[in-house]
Enzyme design. Structure first.
Site, PDB file in Angstrom:
ATOM      1  N   GLY A  72       7.074  20.155  29.234  1.00  0.00           N
ATOM      2  CA  GLY A  72       8.076  19.937  30.280  1.00  0.00           C
ATOM      3  C   GLY A  72       9.209  20.937  30.199  1.00  0.00           C
ATOM      4  N   GLY A 119       3.560  17.900  27.019  1.00  0.00           N
ATOM      5  CA  GLY A 119       2.836  17.636  28.255  1.00  0.00           C
ATOM      6  C   GLY A 119       1.871  18.734  28.626  1.00  0.00           C
ATOM      7  N   GLU A 142       8.298  15.995  20.534  1.00  0.00           N
ATOM      8  CA  GLU A 142       9.314  15.319  21.351  1.00  0.00           C
ATOM      9  C   GLU A 142      10.370  14.567  20.542  1.00  0.00           C
ATOM     10  OE1 GLU A 142       5.660  15.885  23.866  1.00  0.00           O
ATOM     11  OE2 GLU A 142       6.043  15.128  21.852  1.00  0.00           O
ATOM     12  N   ASP A 150       4.464  11.618  25.097  1.00  0.00           N
ATOM     13  CA  ASP A 150       4.146  11.179  26.459  1.00  0.00           C
ATOM     14  C   ASP A 150       2.957  11.913  27.055  1.00  0.00           C
ATOM     15  OD1 ASP A 150       5.489  13.644  26.755  1.00  0.00           O
ATOM     16  OD2 ASP A 150       6.341  13.062  28.688  1.00  0.00           O
TER      17      ASP A 150
END
Length: 385
Positions: A72, A119, A142, A150
């Site tokens: 991300g 991601g 993360e 995620d």
């Protein structure tokens, strides 16, 4: 014919249609192909169109430049911190897309050359064929900046050998190309100098027949043997420590093991965990543990709730503080609140894991007839904006 090696700078995703083959290039090389709202929207449009196109048989996904996809775009999150639900749309669209990538109806090949983190690895792990090289680097870091594991990785990590998934989620530990294949997150290892020729051969194959695609890839593949120092050779210790029932117990177990001869590598693991957000560590741990007993759809729905609660600072502002320290001010000195694991309250964790009202959950299609339903634009979120 082979695709042009040059891709237009202004297009963040480039789609090429070559007879029965479709090539999609993530094209933000200066940002390491980080996931942006426009990238998600364009990629989803291409994949839906091609799945419905009878002529399209084989989809090739690759990244421009030296990265595959770095995950991300953290600045997008940070810049939206003062606007209510500024990033809701891109989060919803990407998690929804993660489900469709995992359940895609046509043959897909990811050519993963370079960084594939967070991601970005969601374009790698679920595919029928994912090819990595000696320059591929995988990680889910993360927790180190106050976020959580995620984009389906509470599902993928929970299915890795032993408790390797908890290790990767809590430490942000990196895996090399060979290690990624060895644990089953990728299917083939191909030396980087052969990737361009492999792509040309796949295009000339002009077919989505899985046996034929596999045969071509195997012609270029090398046998995987991990190095003696690989973290995968530490699996007994990882299983012993990361099988515990809390992050605190994991750290205590690691501290005991660190004092034993030959376990010098644990020092860096402990240092990294102790620098991470205590709240994020507990969220990531619980999320992966819950993922062990959930479907991919259930994991993505939970991850959507967690992400939105984190972005809304429901119990903590650690993510924004982590991004500030990592990418904005770059002082690498985040001030976490709360500052220690013992101050993270279980009741607050319970709060952000609670289901949303049914119509506000991530809408995962439940039947094949409705496969591409549940889009953001048809959700209550879009209708109320």
């Amino acid at each position: 014919m082979a695709p042009s090696s040059a891709v237009p700078d202004e297009q963040v995703v480039v789609g090429e249609e070559i007879e029965h083959v479709r090539v999609v290039t993530l094209n933000r090389p200066r940002q390491l192909n980080a996931i942006s709202p426009e990238l998600v929207s364009l990629l989803a449009t291409y994949l839906e169109k091609w799945e419905k196109d009878d002529k399209a048989e084989l989809i090739i996904i690759k990244g421009a430049g030296r990265a595959f996809c770095a995950g991300g775009d953290l600045r997008v999150f940070y810049d939206g911190r003062k606007t209510k639900d500024a990033c809701l749309e891109v989060v919803y669209r990407f998690y929804w897309l993660c489900y469709h990538i995992n359940t895609y109806k046509k043959a897909q090949v990811a050519l993963v050359h370079g960084i594939s983190m967070g991601g970005g690895a969601a374009f790698l792990a679920p595919l029928k064929f994912s090819v990595v090289t000696e320059k591929t680097v995988f990680a889910t870091p993360e927790a180190s900046f106050g976020f959580h594991t995620d984009c389906g990785f509470s599902y993928y990590h929970s299915r890795l050998p032993g408790h390797l998934g908890e290790y990767l989620a809590l430490t942000g530990g990196r895996l090399s190309g060979k290690e990624i294949v060895a644990v089953g997150l990728a299917t083939h290892f191909v030396p980087s100098e052969k990737i361009a020729e492999l792509e040309r051969r796949l295009i000339s194959l002009n077919s989505g027949d899985e046996n034929a695609v596999r045969s071509v890839i195997e012609e270029f593949s090398s046998e995987v043997k991990v190095d003696e120092e690989s973290i995968l050779n530490k699996q007994p210790i990882i299983n012993e420590c990361f099988s515990k029932d809390s992050v605190e117990e994991i750290i205590k177990s690691l501290e005991v093991e660190a004092n034993k001869e030959g376990n010098g590598w644990i020092g860096a693991v402990l240092k990294g965990m102790k620098r991470s957000s205590p709240t994020a560590l507990k969220i990531a741990f619980r999320s992966v543990r819950e993922g062990r007993n959930q479907t991919l759809a259930e994991c993505l729905k939970r991850e959507f709730r967690l992400t939105m609660n984190i972005l809304r600072t429901t119990i903590s502002e650690d993510m924004y503080e982590g991004i500030r320290a990592l990418t904005i001010d770059k002082d690498n000195a985040p001030k976490w609140e709360p500052s220690s694991l013992d101050k993270v309250e279980d009741r607050k964790l319970d709060l952000i894991f609670q289901p949303f009202e049914k119509n506000l959950e991530l809408q995962i299609p439940e039947t094949e007839e409705c496969r591409w339903d549940g889009k953001y634009e048809n959700s209550p979120y879009a209708l109320q904006n």
